[in-house]
Design an enzyme around this catalytic site. Structure first.
Site, PDB file in Angstrom:
ATOM      1  N   GLY A 162       0.719  -1.447  -0.071  1.00  0.00           N
ATOM      2  CA  GLY A 162      -0.149   0.002  -0.041  1.00  0.00           C
ATOM      3  C   GLY A 162       0.695   1.360   0.166  1.00  0.00           C
ATOM      4  N   LYS A 185       2.676  17.581  -6.861  1.00  0.00           N
ATOM      5  CA  LYS A 185       3.291  18.551  -5.794  1.00  0.00           C
ATOM      6  C   LYS A 185       4.054  19.575  -6.234  1.00  0.00           C
ATOM      7  CE  LYS A 185       3.205  14.235  -2.929  1.00  0.00           C
ATOM      8  NZ  LYS A 185       3.754  13.243  -2.776  1.00  0.00           N
TER       9      LYS A 185
END
Ligand code: ADP
Ligand code: ASP
Ligand code: MG
Length: 814
Positions: free
Chosen positions: A654, A672
């Site tokens: 994950g 970002k």
């Protein structure tokens, strides 16, 4: 009466369900600029079949009254005043319209004023004041409809005397059935037309004009709304709703997000100009919501009036009449008292003083003329006396006697000369009659003693995944501390398909189970339009998703009054046009948008950057490893591991996006980078960033499952790259950077670079983020911020930090 055959029940129902009523008062239509603003409000906040009820423009009604008054006097004052009114009204027409429309309106206006002049000259009699007063509303309805037509809308005006039938009385009695039928016949056949209806006026069965009392258009609006059985009436004022006192008289008033029917009704009954006393009379309270909202600043808070009586009793509004009309009647005159009991006008307060054999009745000044006439004609008129120099001050709130505010009110009034202290019959206000005229100083003093009001913030949590769940847990733990600043409540939790909404605040202990039980399917765009109904001073939407669909709704959230806290990068890194739209609307509606966690999760990156900039420093470049996933992949990668195995492992744990190509293609990094660059005021778009993706072209578009099968096709090139770097005692790392040169040119890039083995960028803990910041001040040695750049706990902490910041900003605005 005509038979009700022109309008079918289905048509009537369509009107009831599709039409809303808006009311614009005189102050909202004071000049051409105001008219244009109203037209804009109608474009943005009304449907194509909505109705607007209008007052006379600006102070037209007062000007008409002054002309009528001046006509009684000698001299040419009346003519001068009429000239002024004509210039004002025709000035509006020429400022707002052009071409045929202007010509048509001008012609009507000239005909009207010609009639006024004949009346002034005594060549034509217009006996009734209401017929003269009605012109004010007629002119504004006609003009607004024409302006809307000019702007391309389908619009028409209606003279309320064409449908609103009433019997004359101090408070005219509406004949509901025929009025409803006539209005429906006029409106129902024309869906898609905005009708502008005159407020304030009606007609009697003989066809004479009637007026509904000063400021009567509020009442006209709810009347029209009720006749058509609509669900929403919005009263647009020059104030953003109902406040804790009249903002023209009292400093530091607080706005009230909601008022219960009884409270609003009592406030209106006591003669507050914010709502006409009869506004609520016709309203079906189960069905209708009334909002009071500012036409001058649409983005401001508004007041919703509806069924909120179960909320805790609280003294909410301080209201006053500086000069109340007080009548003293001799109790001994039974016949007179009996006659008064039959009076069609209910006094504001009434009491007896048996020791002096007196009964007192207090009324609004608006009724003095009628009362004087009535008393003069009544039996025993010599036993009535109007006494002067009295004022009224009252505190309104459901079950007022139970409230702390009431105790304070009573104590504070102890220092004044109180003639009478009592309660309204239904207990929703405490009323004092003072034996003195009232000045604003006393009101201000009372107000500041009464209201240390704690403001409220309603939170809608969108996204109930890892971060949503973690933040709810955190918020639940910290609630007491936060609530010292403001009354903050989570009012809704939703995922992409289901919503659990509760305006009184959802119970956070065991919320997962409640969500399963209580959440219902919903449509986001409908929710956004519904949310302003939540009775909170401020609202914030927390976007804890990664969904583009939510990001696309940001303009709508802002326009409906919500602030946004986002962990979602999609809006901050949207293409320039969408990004600019979001920013523009945010600024226009003066909302906050906080997104500290979108870069570096909980790392205090934005604080450092903003603090430097606010102190006068300039950011020159920011570079580093901004992605936890890519950091983990590269820090673990060496000659002995296969890159593709690491990719699969990251997915399994994950650490990566569900489709690892999101990370490997550097899209996440670019997001970002854009957010950071825009944060420091640079305009940067996707196309400006030089990117080298780790995903070769032939793997980019294939389905995820296929990509995962062929993922080892990544290995060969990256292995080679690694070996080449190693030979020069370097290691490859995926870096992102942007820099600004002296000429403010921006260079931004994202891709694999070789870093010396000993460099700090080459020696991160897998998953660590690092931001290397060069500024004017940090030019020799950079400022470095590093730490975990992902993880639900630090991210939830970052969201909490945004919430704290929002609360401080809101507190500073007060
Ligand atoms: P309209 O534009 O509908 O004619 P008015 O000017 O008649 O509006 O009424 C609005 C005014 O009511 C505000 O400008 C404000 O001064 C006054 N007012 C009195 N009490 C309050 C209150 N508690 N809250 C808001 N406004 C109030
Ligand atoms: N024009 C009317 C008045 O000034 C009605 C209204 O404004 O609501 O009283
Ligand atoms: Mg008014």
């Amino acid at each position: 009466m005509t038979a009700m055959n022109a309008v079918s029940p289905a048509q009537a129902e369509a009107v009831a369900n599709n039409v809303q009523v808006h009311k614009f008062g005189g102050s909202s239509l004071a000049d051409a600029f105001c008219y244009r603003r109203v037209a804009r409000i109608l474009t943005e906040f009304s449907g194509a079949s909505d109705i607007a009820v209008v007052s006379a423009a600006g102070d037209t009604t007062n000007r008409i009254l002054a002309i009528i008054d001046a006509k009684q006097q000698q001299g040419d004052a009346a003519t001068i005043l009429l000239d002024q009114l004509e210039r004002y009204q025709q000035g509006l027409i020429t400022d707002l319209l052009s071409g045929d429309l202007a010509q048509q309106l001008m012609q009507w206006s000239q005909q009207d004023f010609a009639r006024w002049r004949r009346w002034l000259a005594g060549e034509e009699t217009i006996e009734r004041k209401p017929e003269l007063l009605a012109y004010g509303e007629l002119w504004s309805a006609r003009l607004l409809a024409a302006l809307l037509r000019k702007q391309g809308m389908r619009a028409d005006h209606i003279d309320a005397r064409d449908f609103l039938l009433a019997d004359d009385a101090p408070e005219p009695l509406i004949r509901v059935q025929p009025s409803r039928q006539a209005l429906l016949e006029r409106v129902a056949p024309h869906p898609g037309t905005r009708f502008i209806i005159t407020g304030f006026i009606a007609r009697d069965p003989e066809g004479h004009s009637l007026i509904l009392g000063r400021n009567g258009s509020d009442y006209s609006a709810t009347l029209v709304g009720s006749l058509l059985d609509v669900k929403q009436v919005t009263i647009w004022k020059d104030v953003a709703g109902v406040y804790s006192a009249d903002p023209r008289k009292v400093e530091r008033v607080v706005s009230l997000p909601s008022l219960d029917w009884h409270e609003a009704e009592e406030l209106a009954r006591l003669g507050s100009p914010v709502l006409h006393p009869r506004t609520f009379q016709p309203v079906d309270r189960e069905r209708m919501i009334i909002s009071v909202r500012s036409s001058l600043k649409v983005e401001n808070q508004q007041t919703r009036i509806g069924q909120y009586e179960n909320t805790e009793p609280r003294g909410k509004v301080l209201t006053s009449l500086a000069d109340v009309a007080l009548f003293r009647v001799e109790l001994a005159d039974k016949a007179l008292i009996d006659a008064i009991n039959e009076l069609e006008l209910t006094p504001l307060v009434r009491w007896t003083e048996p020791e002096n054999q007196h009964e007192y009745l207090a009324f609004h000044q608006n009724h003095v003329e009628f009362l004087n006439r009535w008393f003069a004609a009544a039996p025993g008129s010599e036993h009535v006396q109007q006494i002067h120099g009295y004022s009224l001050v009252a505190l309104v709130g459901n079950r007022i006697q139970e409230t702390d505010e009431f105790a304070t009110f009573k104590r504070q009034l102890g220092e004044q000369r109180v003639k009478r202290f009592g309660f309204s019959p239904d207990g929703n206000s405490a009323i004092a009659i003072l034996e003195q005229t009232l000045d604003n100083r006393l009101l201000n003093r009372l107000h500041s003693q009464l209201f240390t009001y704690r403001r409220s913030l309603g939170v809608l949590v969108v996204g109930r995944g890892n971060i949503g769940s973690e933040w709810l847990k955190l918020f639940n733990q910290q609630r007491d501390r936060i609530n010292q600043m403001m009354d903050v409540r989570v009012i809704g939790i939703c995922n992409s398909t289901r919503l659990w909404l509760d305006y009184s605040g959802v119970e956070l202990n065991g919320w997962q189970d409640s969500f399963e039980r209580l959440a219902r399917p919903y449509v986001m765009s409908e929710l956004i339009r519904e949310l302003p109904n939540a009775p909170y001073d401020e609202l914030v939407m927390m976007d804890l998703t990664d969904a583009i669909a939510v990001a696309q709704q940001y303009p709508s959230f802002f326009a409906n009054g919500m602030h946004i806290i986002a962990a979602n990068k999609r809006a901050g890194s949207a293409d320039e046009p969408l990004y600019r739209e979001i920013r523009t609307i945010q600024r226009e509606y003066k909302r906050e948008w906080l997104y500290n966690t979108t870069v570096g999760a909980g790392l205090p990156l934005n604080y450092a950057i903003n603090d430097l900039r606010n102190s006068g420093d300039e950011i020159r470049s920011i570079s580093g490893i901004f992605s936890g996933t890519l950091s983990w992949l590269f820090e673990n990668f060496n000659e002995t591991t296969k890159f593709s195995d690491l990719v699969l492992e990251a997915k399994k744990r994950g650490y990566s996006e569900p489709d690892p190509r999101e990370d490997l293609s550097c899209r996440d990094l670019i997001r970002k980078l854009l957010i950071l660059a825009r944060e420091i005021g640079l305009s940067l778009d996707w196309k400006d960033v030089e990117v080298t993706s780790l995903v070769p072209e032939h793997l980019q578009q294939i389905p995820l499952a296929e990509f995962l099968q062929r993922v080892d096709e990544l290995d060969e090139p990256i292995q080679q790259r690694y070996a080449k770097a190693k030979a020069a005692e370097n290691v490859p790392r995926l870096l992102a950077s942007f820099s600004v040169d002296e000429n403010n040119r921006v260079r931004a890039k994202v891709g694999v670079e070789d870093i010396p083995e000993g460099d700090m960028l080459a020696n991160l803990i897998p998953g660590e983020n690092i931001f290397v910041i060069y500024t004017d001040w940090y030019s020799e040695m950079p400022l470095v911020i590093s730490g975990p750049g992902a993880g639900k706990q630090v991210t939830a902490g970052g969201v909490q930090s945004d919430l704290n910041q929002l609360l401080s900003k809101l507190a500073a605005q007060q």
